[in-house]
Design a protein around this motif. Structure first.
Motif, PDB file in Angstrom:
ATOM      1  N   LEU B 112       0.857  -1.186   0.000  1.00 20.57           N
ATOM      2  CA  LEU B 112       0.000   0.000   0.000  1.00 20.57           C
ATOM      3  C   LEU B 112       0.889   1.230   0.000  1.00 20.57           C
ATOM      4  O   LEU B 112       1.756   1.366   0.850  1.00 20.57           O
ATOM      5  N   PRO B 113       0.679   2.157  -0.960  1.00 23.50           N
ATOM      6  CA  PRO B 113       1.467   3.397  -0.938  1.00 23.50           C
ATOM      7  C   PRO B 113       1.077   4.234   0.278  1.00 23.50           C
ATOM      8  O   PRO B 113      -0.117   4.469   0.508  1.00 23.50           O
ATOM      9  N   VAL B 114       2.069   4.622   1.045  1.00 24.83           N
ATOM     10  CA  VAL B 114       1.792   5.360   2.275  1.00 24.83           C
ATOM     11  C   VAL B 114       1.051   6.663   1.984  1.00 24.83           C
ATOM     12  O   VAL B 114       0.193   7.079   2.746  1.00 24.83           O
ATOM     13  N   VAL B 115       1.381   7.300   0.849  1.00 24.33           N
ATOM     14  CA  VAL B 115       0.726   8.564   0.490  1.00 24.33           C
ATOM     15  C   VAL B 115      -0.794   8.378   0.460  1.00 24.33           C
ATOM     16  O   VAL B 115      -1.544   9.248   0.883  1.00 24.33           O
ATOM     17  N   ALA B 116      -1.215   7.199  -0.004  1.00 24.51           N
ATOM     18  CA  ALA B 116      -2.651   6.939  -0.103  1.00 24.51           C
ATOM     19  C   ALA B 116      -3.298   6.772   1.265  1.00 24.51           C
ATOM     20  O   ALA B 116      -4.521   6.820   1.390  1.00 24.51           O
ATOM     21  N   LEU B 117      -2.477   6.559   2.283  1.00 26.58           N
ATOM     22  CA  LEU B 117      -3.037   6.390   3.630  1.00 26.58           C
ATOM     23  C   LEU B 117      -3.142   7.707   4.385  1.00 26.58           C
ATOM     24  O   LEU B 117      -3.767   7.782   5.431  1.00 26.58           O
ATOM     25  N   VAL B 118      -2.511   8.753   3.824  1.00 26.00           N
ATOM     26  CA  VAL B 118      -2.496  10.040   4.506  1.00 26.00           C
ATOM     27  C   VAL B 118      -3.906  10.547   4.837  1.00 26.00           C
ATOM     28  O   VAL B 118      -4.166  10.932   5.981  1.00 26.00           O
ATOM     29  N   PRO B 119      -4.840  10.524   3.861  1.00 29.10           N
ATOM     30  CA  PRO B 119      -6.195  11.022   4.192  1.00 29.10           C
ATOM     31  C   PRO B 119      -6.802  10.310   5.390  1.00 29.10           C
ATOM     32  O   PRO B 119      -7.408  10.945   6.260  1.00 29.10           O
ATOM     33  N   LEU B 120      -6.628   8.997   5.441  1.00 30.37           N
ATOM     34  CA  LEU B 120      -7.181   8.231   6.562  1.00 30.37           C
ATOM     35  C   LEU B 120      -6.547   8.642   7.883  1.00 30.37           C
ATOM     36  O   LEU B 120      -7.231   8.826   8.887  1.00 30.37           O
ATOM     37  N   THR B 121      -5.214   8.783   7.871  1.00 31.36           N
ATOM     38  CA  THR B 121      -4.558   9.163   9.125  1.00 31.36           C
ATOM     39  C   THR B 121      -5.035  10.530   9.588  1.00 31.36           C
ATOM     40  O   THR B 121      -5.192  10.769  10.783  1.00 31.36           O
ATOM     41  N   LEU B 122      -5.285  11.436   8.620  1.00 32.68           N
ATOM     42  CA  LEU B 122      -5.780  12.772   8.988  1.00 32.68           C
ATOM     43  C   LEU B 122      -7.169  12.669   9.603  1.00 32.68           C
ATOM     44  O   LEU B 122      -7.475  13.313  10.601  1.00 32.68           O
ATOM     45  N   LEU B 123      -7.977  11.792   9.008  1.00 33.33           N
ATOM     46  CA  LEU B 123      -9.339  11.597   9.482  1.00 33.33           C
ATOM     47  C   LEU B 123      -9.343  11.019  10.896  1.00 33.33           C
ATOM     48  O   LEU B 123     -10.071  11.459  11.780  1.00 33.33           O
ATOM     49  N   TYR B 124      -8.496  10.029  11.103  1.00 36.50           N
ATOM     50  CA  TYR B 124      -8.487   9.348  12.399  1.00 36.50           C
ATOM     51  C   TYR B 124      -7.730  10.125  13.467  1.00 36.50           C
ATOM     52  O   TYR B 124      -8.099  10.113  14.639  1.00 36.50           O
ATOM     53  N   LEU B 125      -6.618  10.740  13.067  1.00 38.81           N
ATOM     54  CA  LEU B 125      -5.709  11.278  14.081  1.00 38.81           C
ATOM     55  C   LEU B 125      -5.588  12.792  14.047  1.00 38.81           C
ATOM     56  O   LEU B 125      -4.920  13.381  14.887  1.00 38.81           O
ATOM     57  N   GLY B 126      -6.209  13.435  13.045  1.00 38.53           N
ATOM     58  CA  GLY B 126      -6.120  14.877  12.967  1.00 38.53           C
ATOM     59  C   GLY B 126      -4.736  15.301  12.533  1.00 38.53           C
ATOM     60  O   GLY B 126      -3.993  14.529  11.915  1.00 38.53           O
ATOM     61  N   ILE B 127      -4.365  16.563  12.891  1.00 37.90           N
ATOM     62  CA  ILE B 127      -3.085  17.073  12.416  1.00 37.90           C
ATOM     63  C   ILE B 127      -2.050  17.081  13.532  1.00 37.90           C
ATOM     64  O   ILE B 127      -1.039  17.757  13.463  1.00 37.90           O
ATOM     65  N   GLU B 128      -2.330  16.314  14.575  1.00 35.81           N
ATOM     66  CA  GLU B 128      -1.379  16.269  15.698  1.00 35.81           C
ATOM     67  C   GLU B 128      -0.091  15.566  15.288  1.00 35.81           C
ATOM     68  O   GLU B 128      -0.015  14.944  14.236  1.00 35.81           O
ATOM     69  N   GLU B 129       0.874  15.624  16.178  1.00 30.51           N
ATOM     70  CA  GLU B 129       2.155  14.950  15.915  1.00 30.51           C
ATOM     71  C   GLU B 129       1.961  13.448  15.702  1.00 30.51           C
ATOM     72  O   GLU B 129       2.649  12.831  14.903  1.00 30.51           O
ATOM     73  N   THR B 130       1.027  12.858  16.449  1.00 32.68           N
ATOM     74  CA  THR B 130       0.785  11.419  16.334  1.00 32.68           C
ATOM     75  C   THR B 130       0.558  11.007  14.881  1.00 32.68           C
ATOM     76  O   THR B 130       0.983   9.939  14.461  1.00 32.68           O
ATOM     77  N   GLN B 131      -0.080  11.890  14.137  1.00 34.93           N
ATOM     78  CA  GLN B 131      -0.339  11.572  12.731  1.00 34.93           C
ATOM     79  C   GLN B 131       0.978  11.443  11.957  1.00 34.93           C
ATOM     80  O   GLN B 131       1.129  10.574  11.121  1.00 34.93           O
ATOM     81  N   LYS B 132       1.937  12.304  12.269  1.00 35.63           N
ATOM     82  CA  LYS B 132       3.242  12.261  11.584  1.00 35.63           C
ATOM     83  C   LYS B 132       3.976  10.958  11.943  1.00 35.63           C
ATOM     84  O   LYS B 132       4.545  10.302  11.087  1.00 35.63           O
ATOM     85  N   TYR B 133       3.951  10.643  13.247  1.00 34.59           N
ATOM     86  CA  TYR B 133       4.632   9.407  13.679  1.00 34.59           C
ATOM     87  C   TYR B 133       3.993   8.212  12.978  1.00 34.59           C
ATOM     88  O   TYR B 133       4.681   7.283  12.552  1.00 34.59           O
ATOM     89  N   THR B 134       2.664   8.251  12.874  1.00 31.32           N
ATOM     90  CA  THR B 134       1.957   7.121  12.268  1.00 31.32           C
ATOM     91  C   THR B 134       2.368   6.927  10.810  1.00 31.32           C
ATOM     92  O   THR B 134       2.569   5.804  10.359  1.00 31.32           O
ATOM     93  N   ILE B 135       2.481   8.047  10.095  1.00 31.02           N
ATOM     94  CA  ILE B 135       2.904   7.945   8.689  1.00 31.02           C
ATOM     95  C   ILE B 135       4.277   7.275   8.589  1.00 31.02           C
ATOM     96  O   ILE B 135       4.497   6.359   7.792  1.00 31.02           O
TER      97      ILE B 135
END
Ligand SMILES: Nc1ncnc2c1ncn2[C@@H]1O[C@H](COP(=O)(O)OP(=O)(O)O)[C@@H](O)[C@H]1O
Ligand SMILES: [Mg+2]
Lengths: 271, 265
Positions: B112-135
């Motif tokens: 799975l291309p990680v770029v394609a997961l970005v929208p989901l991470t934003l939806l689930y985790l918002g724009i907090e740092e956790t989202q960056k770590y998750t990516i």
């Protein structure tokens, strides 16, 4: 197999017994029968050799005794009790040394004692004793990569002996060494055996080695391996490279050679 | 022996020289292209422009702040990936059942291309740092766990057998044999994955970030500030070099027993 009386076996207890052992690898069409009805008996302090053509199942046999592999039929008894899995009571020495390259000679030899939870000071002195026994004093702090093949095998032997196993299992331990080093190692092992009275089961495909070291030699048939003959070896004097030219030595050697020759001849006829 | 050693030193000096020459050549070409006005300033800033940009950013502190943010994100995301991948990979290598259980999903997720997961991470985790770590975690974990499993299953089976016949129990085999034997390979796996972590950092900072080297580079594109872009790229490259160098030192300290290429010669 007929039961030996106390007198016949020199009054010594049977240490290891292999009964009707069989091993089949794989299933169905692909299956390979490596061993069939193997029977052996090793008494306390005996030095027993197994010779056989390569591929006849020697490694499979010793791995089953060592608990590294499971048999398909039959049983292995150590001091009358069936073995289950690998354990420190059956020490093994392999052709490939299998030392831990990140540990010094000293720490390699201490390994088994550490696994048993023996405190460091005791471990150290026990390891020192066995390092001396194999003639490696002064190399305690060397790493395996700094040692020659013969020296590595000395470490492996010391490492196994330090555990004080009931029986020492050796699978062609000197097979990878050059001819001179091999003779030196054979004498060393004969010496160690004299000093420690360790019970030894030793596998080889080298007939000289079998007759030189063994009290008894089991000759195995080609695959599926089973015991073809058992020979007692009685040589006058201490075993050393001089034994290699004794008439008794040559007589037994000839007997084994004939048997192995016949095995390979039959194998060729099978094809 | 002595002459062999000095010969090796000469060889290693030669290699270092070659590496240096490569860098120097690139800089020379850069100078020629830029000072010779072969390429427009907007596309290729001059070395002096980039250096003065770096100096000014260093002076106002923004360079260090961005480096700090990015390094922290990479490290935290990557460390999580290591913490989870290490035991899982070791288990996969030693248990056919566990491997059968997790391998297919890991193989699936790996593609799975990680770029394609970005929208989901934003939806689930918002724009907090956790989202960056998750990516960063998602980008590195699935590769790392397979690498760890592979490295661990390549540990010499004879060594494990020797340990068993010396009385080692299951946990002791992991701790005293498999882990130390695999360590140099594992350090190498870690070194490679931290490199990929930097790639995913830029992905993470592309959206919803307000600082970091990746953010700095992306924002500069909008203003055609190529000198800042170059400065950012150079910083990431330098941090990469230093990281690699640190890992090599760690490997040498953690596994001095290794037979390295050239040792036996
Ligand atoms: N894991 C295995 N799977 C299938 N066949 C095996 C396996 N191990 C050994 N064999 C086969 O069993 C036979 C005996 O092997 P081995 O015990 O290594 O012989 P030896 O040590 O006497 O040379 C050989 O034909 C070998 O191909
Ligand atoms: Mg063999």
């Amino acid at each position: 197999m007929k039961k030996l009386t106390e007198e016949e076996n020199g009054g010594r207890a049977v240490r290891l017994q292999v009964r009707d052992l069989g091993k089949v690898f794989g299933e169905g069409d692909q299956s390979v029968t490596a061993l069939r009805d193997v029977n052996l008996e090793i008494r306390e302090s005996e030095f027993v050799m197994i010779v056989g053509p390569s591929g006849c199942g020697k490694t499979t046999l010793i791995n089953i005794i060592g608990g590294l592999e499971k048999q398909t039929s039959g049983e292995v008894l150590l001091d009358g009790k069936p073995i289950s899995g690998a354990g420190a009571d059956r020490g093994m020495v392999f052709q490939g040394y299998s030392l831990f390259p990140w540990l010094t000679v000293q720490k390699n030899v201490e390994f088994g004692l550490k696994m048993k939870g023996i405190p460091a000071p005791h471990r150290e002195s026990a390891a020192k004793k066995y390092i001396r026994l194999v003639g490696l004093d002064g190399f305690e702090n060397a790493l395996p990569k700094q040692l020659s093949g013969g020296m590595k095998q000395r470490v492996a032997i010391a490492r196994t002996l330090a555990n004080e196993p009931e029986i020492l299992l050796m699978d062609e331990p000197f097979g990878a060494l050059d001819a001179q080093t091999r003779v030196v190692m054979q004498e060393l092992l004969a010496n160690i055996r004299r000093k420690t009275n360790t019970t030894i089961l030793f596998i080889t495909h080298d007939i000289d080695e079998a007759v030189l070291l063994g009290d008894r030699v089991y000759v195995m048939s080609r695959r599926p391996g089973s015991v073809r003959a058992v020979l007692d070896v009685e040589l006058p004097g201490e075993r050393s490279h001089n034994s290699l030219v004794l008439p008794e030595f040559l007589r037994i050697k000839k007997q084994i050679m004939d048997m192995l020759w016949q095995e390979s001849n039959d194998a060729a006829m099978d094809r | 022996m002595g002459s062999g050693k000095s010969k090796k030193m000469v060889k290693s000096m030669q290699y270092k020289m070659l590496s240096l020459i490569c860098f120097v050549l690139i800089i020379v070409f850069w100078c020629i292209a830029s000072y010779g006005h072969l390429v427009q300033e907007v596309f290729l800033p001059s070395p002096t422009a980039v250096i003065s940009k770096l100096l000014s950013m260093a002076k106002d502190g923004s360079l260090w702040a961005n480096c700090r943010e990015s390094i922290a994100r990479v490290m935290i995301g990557w460390i999580w990936s290591v913490i989870v991948a290490l035991p899982m990979g070791m288990l996969m290598a030693n248990s056919k059942r566990f491997s059968a259980f997790v391998q297919p999903i890991i193989e699936f997720a790996r593609y799975l291309p990680v770029v394609a997961l970005v929208p989901l991470t934003l939806l689930y985790l918002g724009i907090e740092e956790t989202q960056k770590y998750t990516i960063i975690f998602l980008g590195t974990f699935f590769q790392l766990v397979l690498m760890v499993a592979d490295t661990v299953s390549n540990v010499d089976a004879n060594m494990i057998n020797a340990a068993k016949t010396l009385g080692a129990k299951r946990f002791q085999i992991y701790k005293e044999v498999i882990f130390p034997a695999a360590l140099p390979g594992l350090i190498d796996d870690f070194r490679l994955t931290i490199g990929w972590a930097w790639t995913y950092l830029v992905v993470a900072e592309m959206v919803a970030a307000s600082n970091g080297l990746g953010f700095m580079i992306l924002r500069s594109q909008r203003y055609l500030a190529t000198d800042t872009i170059f400065a950012g790229l150079i910083m990431i490259g330098l941090i990469g070099l230093v990281t690699d160098w640190i890992f090599r030192i760690i490997s040498r300290i953690a596994a001095p027993w290794q037979e390295r290429l050239g040792d036996s010669r």
